[in-house]
Design an enzyme around this catalytic site. Structure first.
Site, PDB file in Angstrom:
ATOM      1  N   LEU A 133       0.829  -1.198   0.000  1.00 30.25           N
ATOM      2  CA  LEU A 133       0.000   0.000   0.000  1.00 30.25           C
ATOM      3  C   LEU A 133       0.871   1.258   0.000  1.00 30.25           C
ATOM      4  O   LEU A 133       0.728   2.123  -0.856  1.00 30.25           O
ATOM      5  CB  LEU A 133      -0.933  -0.001   1.209  1.00 30.25           C
ATOM      6  CG  LEU A 133      -1.810   1.231   1.415  1.00 30.25           C
ATOM      7  CD1 LEU A 133      -2.741   1.433   0.230  1.00 30.25           C
ATOM      8  CD2 LEU A 133      -2.613   1.114   2.713  1.00 30.25           C
ATOM      9  N   GLU A 135       3.875   4.053  -0.337  1.00 28.29           N
ATOM     10  CA  GLU A 135       4.800   4.426  -1.395  1.00 28.29           C
ATOM     11  C   GLU A 135       5.806   5.439  -0.841  1.00 28.29           C
ATOM     12  O   GLU A 135       5.608   5.972   0.253  1.00 28.29           O
ATOM     13  CB  GLU A 135       4.036   5.010  -2.585  1.00 28.29           C
ATOM     14  CG  GLU A 135       3.095   4.015  -3.231  1.00 28.29           C
ATOM     15  CD  GLU A 135       2.369   4.552  -4.450  1.00 28.29           C
ATOM     16  OE1 GLU A 135       1.586   3.793  -5.035  1.00 28.29           O
ATOM     17  OE2 GLU A 135       2.580   5.736  -4.808  1.00 28.29           O
ATOM     18  N   TRP A 164       8.455   0.483   2.095  1.00 26.40           N
ATOM     19  CA  TRP A 164       8.270  -0.028   3.459  1.00 26.40           C
ATOM     20  C   TRP A 164       7.498  -1.352   3.458  1.00 26.40           C
ATOM     21  O   TRP A 164       6.647  -1.583   4.305  1.00 26.40           O
ATOM     22  CB  TRP A 164       7.562   1.007   4.341  1.00 26.40           C
ATOM     23  CG  TRP A 164       8.165   2.361   4.254  1.00 26.40           C
ATOM     24  CD1 TRP A 164       7.607   3.482   3.724  1.00 26.40           C
ATOM     25  CD2 TRP A 164       9.474   2.744   4.688  1.00 26.40           C
ATOM     26  NE1 TRP A 164       8.482   4.539   3.790  1.00 26.40           N
ATOM     27  CE2 TRP A 164       9.638   4.109   4.394  1.00 26.40           C
ATOM     28  CE3 TRP A 164      10.534   2.059   5.309  1.00 26.40           C
ATOM     29  CZ2 TRP A 164      10.800   4.805   4.680  1.00 26.40           C
ATOM     30  CZ3 TRP A 164      11.686   2.751   5.598  1.00 26.40           C
ATOM     31  CH2 TRP A 164      11.820   4.111   5.289  1.00 26.40           C
ATOM     32  N   THR A 166       7.059  -5.019   4.200  1.00 27.00           N
ATOM     33  CA  THR A 166       7.517  -6.182   4.957  1.00 27.00           C
ATOM     34  C   THR A 166       7.467  -7.407   4.060  1.00 27.00           C
ATOM     35  O   THR A 166       6.468  -7.632   3.378  1.00 27.00           O
ATOM     36  CB  THR A 166       6.621  -6.401   6.186  1.00 27.00           C
ATOM     37  OG1 THR A 166       6.668  -5.237   7.018  1.00 27.00           O
ATOM     38  CG2 THR A 166       7.079  -7.610   6.993  1.00 27.00           C
ATOM     39  N   ARG A 275      18.954 -10.922  40.813  1.00 25.23           N
ATOM     40  CA  ARG A 275      19.996  -9.917  41.069  1.00 25.23           C
ATOM     41  C   ARG A 275      19.857  -9.349  42.481  1.00 25.23           C
ATOM     42  O   ARG A 275      18.767  -8.907  42.885  1.00 25.23           O
ATOM     43  CB  ARG A 275      19.866  -8.796  40.042  1.00 25.23           C
ATOM     44  CG  ARG A 275      20.742  -7.588  40.283  1.00 25.23           C
ATOM     45  CD  ARG A 275      22.176  -7.837  39.897  1.00 25.23           C
ATOM     46  NE  ARG A 275      22.931  -6.584  39.835  1.00 25.23           N
ATOM     47  CZ  ARG A 275      24.226  -6.506  39.613  1.00 25.23           C
ATOM     48  NH1 ARG A 275      24.918  -7.625  39.434  1.00 25.23           N
ATOM     49  NH2 ARG A 275      24.842  -5.339  39.571  1.00 25.23           N
ATOM     50  N   GLN A 343      15.534  -0.262  31.959  1.00 28.87           N
ATOM     51  CA  GLN A 343      15.911   0.477  33.171  1.00 28.87           C
ATOM     52  C   GLN A 343      16.081  -0.467  34.362  1.00 28.87           C
ATOM     53  O   GLN A 343      17.008  -0.314  35.165  1.00 28.87           O
ATOM     54  CB  GLN A 343      14.856   1.532  33.473  1.00 28.87           C
ATOM     55  CG  GLN A 343      15.249   2.535  34.548  1.00 28.87           C
ATOM     56  CD  GLN A 343      16.339   3.496  34.076  1.00 28.87           C
ATOM     57  OE1 GLN A 343      16.488   3.717  32.881  1.00 28.87           O
ATOM     58  NE2 GLN A 343      17.099   4.048  35.009  1.00 28.87           N
ATOM     59  N   GLY A 346      19.314  -2.134  34.345  1.00 22.63           N
ATOM     60  CA  GLY A 346      20.457  -1.243  34.474  1.00 22.63           C
ATOM     61  C   GLY A 346      21.409  -1.367  33.300  1.00 22.63           C
ATOM     62  O   GLY A 346      21.001  -1.456  32.145  1.00 22.63           O
ATOM     63  N   GLY A 347      22.701  -1.372  33.592  1.00 20.63           N
ATOM     64  CA  GLY A 347      23.699  -1.467  32.530  1.00 20.63           C
ATOM     65  C   GLY A 347      23.551  -2.719  31.695  1.00 20.63           C
ATOM     66  O   GLY A 347      23.786  -2.709  30.478  1.00 20.63           O
ATOM     67  N   GLU A 370       1.203  -0.171  10.108  1.00 18.11           N
ATOM     68  CA  GLU A 370      -0.260  -0.316  10.036  1.00 18.11           C
ATOM     69  C   GLU A 370      -0.987   0.975  10.431  1.00 18.11           C
ATOM     70  O   GLU A 370      -2.048   0.938  11.056  1.00 18.11           O
ATOM     71  CB  GLU A 370      -0.748  -1.470  10.935  1.00 18.11           C
ATOM     72  CG  GLU A 370      -0.095  -2.808  10.662  1.00 18.11           C
ATOM     73  CD  GLU A 370      -0.538  -3.454   9.367  1.00 18.11           C
ATOM     74  OE1 GLU A 370      -1.370  -2.857   8.656  1.00 18.11           O
ATOM     75  OE2 GLU A 370      -0.043  -4.533   9.042  1.00 18.11           O
TER      76      GLU A 370
END
Length: 391
Positions: A133, A135, A164, A166, A275, A343, A346-347, A370
């Site tokens: 669809l 362009e 675009w 898929t 953790r 978040q 963390g790292g 969509e």
């Protein structure tokens, strides 16, 4: 690093058959999809064999009639299958939704002869579809598309470029919207174009932020000749075909978004339970527990919203407004949940050693495909307040 992924979601399913189906999907996911997802996304590997497996297992045609090779499942079941696939790998869940979208025009607007001849291979014969669809200069304003189809005897000749797309370059067939008449929404017609048609080619895939295993590419039509027998619906009915398909497709994106968010929550729960900081698990800290609670609530709300819309569709009730709401809410929620998951880790969340950084990159595109979420707000407002005045 957590390896087992999210725990199974408790689902309300309408039949024992549906419950058995979800069990089979979870087995397939654990065996075929989840173990290779991270590696294949990192290497930009498209899982073509996985889609063949899904097709031959009946999972690419679930919401379509059994008489044409589909699964005969209601949308509320099909969408929960999509959610499970997307939780394991968004490339697979989104690809399944796009394939279903590409079959919609033929299934709902094709003639009896067209459906009988072509749908069985499209739904369960190992084929994969794409939907054309957008362009380069026509995205949200779909009615301004410029790809043209000109009648030549019993054929149509298509010229133009779609963007675009898929599965661009890897699909076996394309549902294509092209201009056959005047400018505007009434001059558009839908066609089913085989990938091996002379003059059809695909550009190299776009380089994207995420969803790297799913090729997105421009598709070029250079005097592509298509028999009139591959026209879907009446001449000039193409935008109706497109909008009908998009209403259903938006629910597919909503379900994929919930699956992605569920996967992110699963990783966050495992990590925060394992953790330890300051002598106790992260999950014992109230601030982090509140974040987990918000993540879970958004996921449950999104799932309830897309299922309510799906049940309206299954009951043959109007569902355009509800589909737009589900797409808007679920994809925004996926962005929030995946951001929170990064978040919480963390790292580690910012590294490719854990999947949540990939989930965050993938979530962004769901707010765009969509119909962007700004377009969803326009659709919702039009249903609630009526059309905008043009004074």
């Amino acid at each position: 690093m957590p390896q087992d992924g999210p725990q199974p979601v408790e689902r309300e399913l309408p039949t024992d058959e549906a419950r058995d189906l979800l069990g089979l999907v979870r087995e397939l996911v654990q065996r075929e999809i989840r173990p290779v997802a991270a590696e294949e996304e990192a290497s930009c590997t498209f899982p073509r064999e996985t889609f063949r497996l899904l097709s031959h297992s009946g999972l690419l045609g679930l919401p379509y009639a059994e008489e044409h090779g589909g699964g005969g499942q209601p949308y509320e079941v099909y969408l929960q299958v999509l959610e499970e696939l997307a939780a394991a790998r968004l490339t697979v869940g989104l690809g399944t939704s796009v394939h279903s979208l590409s079959c919609h025009g033929l299934a709902h607007f094709g003639s009896k002869e067209q459906r009988t001849e072509r749908l069985p291979d499209m739904l369960g014969g190992g084929l994969l579809g794409a939907y054309c669809l957008s362009e380069p200069a026509s995205g949200s304003d779909a009615a301004s598309l410029r790809t043209r189809a000109v009648r030549d005897g019993e054929d149509w000749v298509l010229t133009g470029t779609k963007a675009w797309i898929t599965h661009g370059g890897v699909a076996d067939f394309y549902t294509v919207l092209a201009r056959t008449g005047e400018d505007g929404p009434r001059g558009i017609t839908a066609f089913l174009v085989p990938a091996d048609a002379e003059g059809l080619s695909a550009a190299p895939p776009e380089r994207k932020m995420g969803l790297n295993g799913s090729p997105t590419a421009q598709v070029h039509f250079d005097q592509v000749r298509v028999p009139d027998a591959r026209r879907l619906g009446e001449e000039g009915q193409g935008l109706t075909v497109a909008l009908s398909s998009l209403d259903a497709g938006r629910l597919g994106i909503a379900a994929c978004a919930v699956g992605l968010a569920q996967a992110a929550l699963g990783e966050a729960l495992v990590y925060t339970a394992q953790r330890e900081q300051f002598g106790r698990p992260l999950a014992d800290f109230q601030g982090l527990r509140f974040t987990l609670a918000d993540m879970g609530t958004q996921i449950e709300a999104g799932r309830a919203l897309y299922l309510a819309a799906a049940r309206r569709r299954d009951a043959a009730k109007p569902f355009s407004r509800q589909a737009a709401m589900a797409k808007l809410f679920c994809t925004d929620a996926a962005m929030r949940v995946t951001t929170d998951a990064v978040q919480l880790l963390g790292g580690y969340g910012y590294t490719a050693d854990f999947p949540v950084e990939r989930y965050l990159r993938e979530a962004k595109v769901l707010q765009i495909v969509e119909g962007t979420n700004q377009i969803q707000r326009m659709v919702i407002a039009r249903h609630l307040a009526g059309p905008e005045s043009r004074s």
